[in-house]
Design an enzyme around this catalytic site. Structure first.
Site, PDB file in Angstrom:
ATOM      1  N   ARG A  22      37.788 -33.778  -6.249  1.00 44.39           N
ATOM      2  CA  ARG A  22      38.494 -33.513  -4.980  1.00 44.39           C
ATOM      3  C   ARG A  22      39.814 -34.267  -5.052  1.00 44.39           C
ATOM      4  O   ARG A  22      39.825 -35.488  -5.213  1.00 44.39           O
ATOM      5  CB  ARG A  22      37.671 -33.977  -3.775  1.00 44.39           C
ATOM      6  N   HIS A  80      39.684 -24.242  -1.507  1.00 44.16           N
ATOM      7  CA  HIS A  80      38.390 -24.901  -1.293  1.00 44.16           C
ATOM      8  C   HIS A  80      37.281 -23.873  -1.565  1.00 44.16           C
ATOM      9  O   HIS A  80      36.560 -23.466  -0.664  1.00 44.16           O
ATOM     10  CB  HIS A  80      38.328 -25.415   0.147  1.00 44.16           C
ATOM     11  N   GLN A  85      33.534 -24.342  -0.408  1.00 43.82           N
ATOM     12  CA  GLN A  85      33.331 -24.139   1.024  1.00 43.82           C
ATOM     13  C   GLN A  85      33.113 -22.664   1.336  1.00 43.82           C
ATOM     14  O   GLN A  85      32.229 -22.295   2.123  1.00 43.82           O
ATOM     15  CB  GLN A  85      34.558 -24.651   1.801  1.00 43.82           C
ATOM     16  N   ASP A 110      40.113 -24.086  11.228  1.00 38.50           N
ATOM     17  CA  ASP A 110      39.985 -25.371  10.530  1.00 38.50           C
ATOM     18  C   ASP A 110      40.934 -26.346  11.224  1.00 38.50           C
ATOM     19  O   ASP A 110      41.772 -25.937  12.056  1.00 38.50           O
ATOM     20  CB  ASP A 110      40.354 -25.184   9.042  1.00 38.50           C
ATOM     21  N   CYS A 115      34.632 -25.180   8.693  1.00 37.72           N
ATOM     22  CA  CYS A 115      34.141 -25.941   7.541  1.00 37.72           C
ATOM     23  C   CYS A 115      33.771 -27.376   7.905  1.00 37.72           C
ATOM     24  O   CYS A 115      33.010 -28.012   7.189  1.00 37.72           O
ATOM     25  CB  CYS A 115      35.180 -25.918   6.433  1.00 37.72           C
ATOM     26  N   ARG A 118      26.381 -25.565   2.158  1.00 40.66           N
ATOM     27  CA  ARG A 118      27.144 -26.191   1.078  1.00 40.66           C
ATOM     28  C   ARG A 118      26.195 -26.583  -0.053  1.00 40.66           C
ATOM     29  O   ARG A 118      26.477 -26.382  -1.222  1.00 40.66           O
ATOM     30  CB  ARG A 118      27.896 -27.439   1.590  1.00 40.66           C
TER      31      ARG A 118
END
Ligand code: CP
Ligand code: NVA
Length: 309
Positions: A111, A138, A141, A226, A265, A293
């Protein structure tokens, strides 16, 4: 044994067929271990003997815990590292880090702020590299989002997804998924906060952009948003003000299809990108999405290690 060299940097690395395979595998594995304590490995323990190193240059709750538990449930070993306590945090090149880790572990999840770093790691290491979020995308996700939508009874092809707010990394991966899997994505973003034009140009088969949040949510099957300020971005009052008309409210949700799902998310900011009424309301499936996830990533790991497809 040579470790197969499959990277998961963006959804296109897998493509539509492999994504479908991973989602089906995730559904099967999730069902097969229903009722087991979370720390109990899956019966087949397919990653026994393999170690995944996870490197975090940014904060994480879901990605960190879900990859950690994914490795344990698959019978493998997770190793979590903060970049700040590694030599990477003192300037050791990512390419040198990749070569060293390739001699010691079986795969890496990174990440980071800069997508180029996951690309460099993939190009210079000799083990699978997984994008655990970059400034660009991402993908892990969105695998969980797709799994959640399917579990809630919606077939992906032909759906309309509506995105409200910032044109960010999460939106990029949704756009890519729409192009690979045949659902449309309409994003409503204020001027100056659109998704990256180059990324969109590569994946725009089913994507449209509007300034009008009402147009985006009209007859949508999925409504998603988001945070307005992503990790690494400065808190800016001007941005928050520009975003306010794009807050997901009950009034906006009412313009979507009656059975529309709300996705986020997480982490969420109630009263900013979404009202508490919506995110804590009956159309919200955020806790399934967060749990997924774990399930989606187990199948991503198996695909990366060449044990699926
Ligand atoms: N959604 C997500 O990636 O959450 P974390 O930042 O907690 O990992
Ligand atoms: N867009 C957000 C997603 C967090 C999971 C960020 O990059 O901070």
């Amino acid at each position: 044994m040579t470790t197969p060299h499959r990277h998961f940097l963006n959804l296109s690395d897998a493509g539509g067929d492999a994504i479908a395979l991973m989602l089906n595998d995730a559904i099967d594995r999730k069902a097969a271990r229903r009722g087991l304590p979370k720390g109990t490995p899956d019966a087949d323990a397919p990653l026994a003997g393999r170690t995944l190193a996870m490197i975090f240059e940014k904060n994480s709750t879901r990605t960190r815990v879900s990859f950690d538990m994914a490795m344990r449930q698959l019978g493998g070993t997770p190793m979590v590292m903060d970049a700040g306590s590694m030599q990477l945090g003192r300037g050791e090149p990512i390419s040198d880090t990749a070569q060293v880790l390739s001699r010691m572990v079986d795969g890496v999840m990174l990440r980071t702020d800069d997508h180029a770093k996951v690309v460099t790691m993939a190009e210079t290491g000799s083990i699978p590299i997984i994008n655990g979020l970059t400034d660009l995308s991402h993908p892990c996700q969105i695998m969980a989002d797709l799994l959640t939508v399917i579990e809630h009874g919606k077939a992906l092809p032909g759906l309309k997804w509506a995105w409200l707010g910032d044109g960010n990394n999460v939106l990029h991966s949704i756009i890519e998924a729409g192009s690979l899997l045949g659902f449309s994505v309409q994003a409503a973003c204020p001027k100056g906060y659109e998704p990256d034009a180059d990324f969109v140009a590569q994946h725009d088969a089913n994507f449209t952009l509007t300034r009008d949040p009402w147009e985006a949510v009209k007859d949508a099957d999925i409504v998603v948003t988001d945070t307005w300020i992503s990790m690494g971005q400065a808190h800016a009052e001007a941005k928050l003000a520009a975003m306010m008309p794009y807050q997901v409210t009950s009034a906006l949700m009412a313009k979507a299809k009656p059975d529309a799902l709300f996705l986020h998310c997480l982490p969420a900011h109630r009263g900013e990108e979404v009202t508490a009424e919506v995110i804590d309301g009956p159309q919200s499936v955020i806790w399934d999405e967060a749990e997924n996830r774990l399930h989606a990533q187990k199948s991503i790991l198996l695909w990366c290690f060449g044990l699926l497809g």
